[in-house]
Write an enzyme that holds these catalytic residues in place. Structure first.
Site, PDB file in Angstrom:
ATOM      1  N   GLN A  89      12.519  28.568 144.516  1.00 36.61           N
ATOM      2  CA  GLN A  89      12.508  29.209 145.835  1.00 36.61           C
ATOM      3  C   GLN A  89      12.951  28.198 146.897  1.00 36.61           C
ATOM      4  O   GLN A  89      12.132  27.538 147.518  1.00 36.61           O
ATOM      5  CB  GLN A  89      11.116  29.737 146.157  1.00 36.61           C
ATOM      6  CG  GLN A  89      11.049  30.405 147.497  1.00 36.61           C
ATOM      7  CD  GLN A  89      10.634  31.840 147.408  1.00 36.61           C
ATOM      8  OE1 GLN A  89      10.080  32.276 146.426  1.00 36.61           O
ATOM      9  NE2 GLN A  89      10.897  32.590 148.445  1.00 36.61           N
ATOM     10  N   PHE A  90      14.264  28.104 147.108  1.00 40.30           N
ATOM     11  CA  PHE A  90      14.783  27.154 148.089  1.00 40.30           C
ATOM     12  C   PHE A  90      14.338  27.491 149.506  1.00 40.30           C
ATOM     13  O   PHE A  90      14.288  26.630 150.378  1.00 40.30           O
ATOM     14  CB  PHE A  90      16.308  27.051 148.012  1.00 40.30           C
ATOM     15  CG  PHE A  90      17.045  28.198 148.642  1.00 40.30           C
ATOM     16  CD1 PHE A  90      17.463  28.124 149.968  1.00 40.30           C
ATOM     17  CD2 PHE A  90      17.329  29.344 147.921  1.00 40.30           C
ATOM     18  CE1 PHE A  90      18.151  29.180 150.553  1.00 40.30           C
ATOM     19  CE2 PHE A  90      18.009  30.397 148.495  1.00 40.30           C
ATOM     20  CZ  PHE A  90      18.422  30.317 149.811  1.00 40.30           C
ATOM     21  N   THR A  91      13.957  28.742 149.750  1.00 40.60           N
ATOM     22  CA  THR A  91      13.580  29.148 151.101  1.00 40.60           C
ATOM     23  C   THR A  91      12.283  28.498 151.572  1.00 40.60           C
ATOM     24  O   THR A  91      11.948  28.588 152.752  1.00 40.60           O
ATOM     25  CB  THR A  91      13.465  30.681 151.218  1.00 40.60           C
ATOM     26  OG1 THR A  91      12.460  31.146 150.321  1.00 40.60           O
ATOM     27  CG2 THR A  91      14.794  31.351 150.898  1.00 40.60           C
TER      28      THR A  91
END
Length: 147
Positions: free
Chosen positions: A80-82
């Site tokens: 989850q890069f966010t």
């Protein structure tokens, strides 16, 4: 590295209308499992991933103040890069702090591998795919780890 942990009673990942991964804590003999949303930044290393995996495995946030290690609880790991969104200016997040895919993917894989080495039953999402994660957060319990 950031790991957002959620205590769950069930969770699954769907990609293109196909369930690609699932955890069922009750079937594993545990009242809970964990969903670990994992984001990496530029300065992270494999050592960071291993340290956070150990923290995830031993963190006492499950039933009766026990850990996944205590209960043999399954863990669903999803990239989850966010988690590295910068929302300080304007209305559009910046993703500059998130490591690029070629750097982040091996770190997320190292996190999952370290959990397996510790004895965890680990399911994973599909890196870079558009995923739908269905989960039942129990408590609710959500904890952010940073390394």
């Amino acid at each position: 590295m950031r790991v957002l942990l959620q205590r769950v009673t069930s969770a699954e990942v769907t990609v293109d209308d196909e369930i690609v991964s699932r955890i069922d804590p009750a079937a594993a003999g545990s009242p809970h499992g964990l969903v670990a949303l994992v984001g990496a930044t530029h300065s992270d290393t494999e050592a960071t991933a291993k340290a956070l995996a150990d923290k995830t495995w031993r963190l006492r946030i499950l039933d009766g103040e026990r850990s996944a290690a205590d209960l043999g609880a399954p863990i669903l790991v999803v990239s989850q890069f966010t988690l590295y969104a910068n929302t300080a200016k304007g209305r559009r997040p910046s993703w500059n702090a998130a490591a690029p895919g070629p750097q982040a993917e091996p770190l997320v894989d190292a996190f999952a591998a370290a959990l397996r080495e510790l004895g965890a039953e680990v399911a994973t999402g599909r890196f870079g795919a558009h995923m739908r994660i269905a989960l039942t957060n129990d408590g609710p319990v959500t904890v952010l780890l940073e390394g």
